[in-house]
Design an enzyme around this catalytic site. Structure first.
Site, mmCIF file in Angstrom:
data_model
loop_
_atom_site.group_PDB
_atom_site.id
_atom_site.type_symbol
_atom_site.label_atom_id
_atom_site.label_comp_id
_atom_site.label_asym_id
_atom_site.label_seq_id
_atom_site.Cartn_x
_atom_site.Cartn_y
_atom_site.Cartn_z
ATOM 1 N N HIS A 1 8.596 3.567 8.728
ATOM 2 C CA HIS A 1 8.494 2.642 9.852
ATOM 3 C C HIS A 1 7.266 3.014 10.684
ATOM 4 O O HIS A 1 7.049 4.198 10.978
ATOM 5 C CB HIS A 1 9.759 2.708 10.707
ATOM 6 N N LEU B 1 19.202 -4.406 5.075
ATOM 7 C CA LEU B 1 20.266 -4.219 4.083
ATOM 8 C C LEU B 1 21.602 -4.021 4.790
ATOM 9 O O LEU B 1 21.701 -3.271 5.763
ATOM 10 C CB LEU B 1 19.943 -3.002 3.214
ATOM 11 N N SER C 1 0.830 -1.214 0.000
ATOM 12 C CA SER C 1 0.000 0.000 0.000
ATOM 13 C C SER C 1 0.866 1.266 0.000
ATOM 14 O O SER C 1 0.506 2.269 -0.625
ATOM 15 C CB SER C 1 -0.965 0.005 1.194
HETATM 16 C C1 GAR Z 1 3.875 -0.642 6.748
HETATM 17 O O1 GAR Z 1 3.112 -0.448 7.914
HETATM 18 C C2 GAR Z 1 5.301 -0.225 6.973
HETATM 19 O O2 GAR Z 1 5.427 0.904 7.805
HETATM 20 C C3 GAR Z 1 5.857 -1.452 7.665
HETATM 21 O O3 GAR Z 1 5.304 -2.523 6.950
HETATM 22 C C4 GAR Z 1 4.024 -2.128 6.452
HETATM 23 C C5 GAR Z 1 3.993 -2.408 4.980
HETATM 24 O O4 GAR Z 1 2.706 -2.182 4.479
HETATM 25 N N1 GAR Z 1 7.276 -1.465 7.628
HETATM 26 C C6 GAR Z 1 8.017 -1.927 8.615
HETATM 27 O O5 GAR Z 1 7.569 -2.414 9.629
HETATM 28 C C7 GAR Z 1 9.514 -1.804 8.387
HETATM 29 N N2 GAR Z 1 10.230 -1.984 9.594
HETATM 30 P P1 GAR Z 1 2.472 -2.003 2.924
HETATM 31 O O6 GAR Z 1 3.092 -3.237 2.273
HETATM 32 O O7 GAR Z 1 1.004 -1.978 2.765
HETATM 33 O O8 GAR Z 1 3.137 -0.739 2.505
#
Ligand code: GAR
Length: 201
Positions: free
Chosen positions: A109, A93, A13
């Site tokens: 994040h 990474l 998303s």
């Molecule tokens: C999001 O909430 C992002 O902030 C988190 O994963 C989700 C991905 O959602 N990222 C982390 O936790 C990174 N440490 P999405 O695939 O719908 O963008």
């Protein structure tokens, strides 16, 4: 003009919100590729339907994290990528990768860093009992969710929140601040001084 790759592992998303913002605001950003490290990640289909070339590079096809990072960096450089947005990319990474794209990798994040880095940030926030959480866009350095902070947005944590309800509330803010941060970067409005990121008028 930035040549951008978006790296994602799941739903995608945030990837969609970045692509839509680039189109809608006509930002000087060319989205060269969406790359995932997970077979069948939903972000691949979403990229296809947005007309963005999508690729899958699987860790299991490499003998070490270092080799994976190296292959990923070379793949991106071959495609002319100079800027990377991590959008739910579940992979830490390594230092060498980061040094090849220093100051050109952004991450989102779902917490107010430096609180609750790493996995399941929303669950960590609920377990800790904080009253306010949110999300952070930051430059990526060698550490875990530790690079200089570009933008943050807050949300209240409500009494009966679940991981799902809190995540949903945070996600709305993620879709606001990530495109905004990318816009600032693309317009050359971010200046980094150590840990401080100054936003130029
Ligand atoms: C999001 O909430 C992002 O902030 C988190 O994963 C989700 C991905 O959602 N990222 C982390 O936790 C990174 N440490 P999405 O695939 O719908 O963008």
């Amino acid at each position: 003009m930035l040549n951008l790759a978006i790296l994602a592992s799941g739903r995608g998303s945030n990837m969609v919100s970045l692509v839509e913002a680039v189109k809608k605001k006509d930002l000087p950003v060319k989205i060269v590729a969406v790359v995932t490290n997970k077979i069948g990640a939903p972000c691949l289909d979403k990229a296809d339907s947005l007309g963005i070339p999508s690729y899958c590079l699987l860790p299991k096809d490499f003998s070490s994290r270092f080799e994976y990072d190296q292959a990923l960096a070379e793949f991106l450089l071959e495609k002319g990528v100079d800027t990377i947005c991590l959008a739910g990319f579940m992979w830490l990474l390594g230092a060498e990768f980061v040094s090849r794209f220093r100051g050109r990798i952004l991450n989102i994040h779902p917490s107010l860093l430096p609180a609750f880095p790493g996995l399941e940030a929303q669950k960590q926030a609920l377990s800790y009992g904080v009253k306010i959480s949110g999300c952070t866009v930051h430059f990526v350095d060698e550490g875990l969710d530790s690079g200089p902070i570009i933008l943050q947005e807050t949300v209240p944590v409500l009494t009966f929140d679940t991981v799902e309800s809190l995540s949903e509330r945070i996600l709305v803010k993620e879709h606001e601040i990530y495109p905004r941060a990318l816009e600032l970067l693309a317009l050359g409005k971010l200046k980094v001084f150590g840990r401080q990121v100054e936003i130029m008028k």
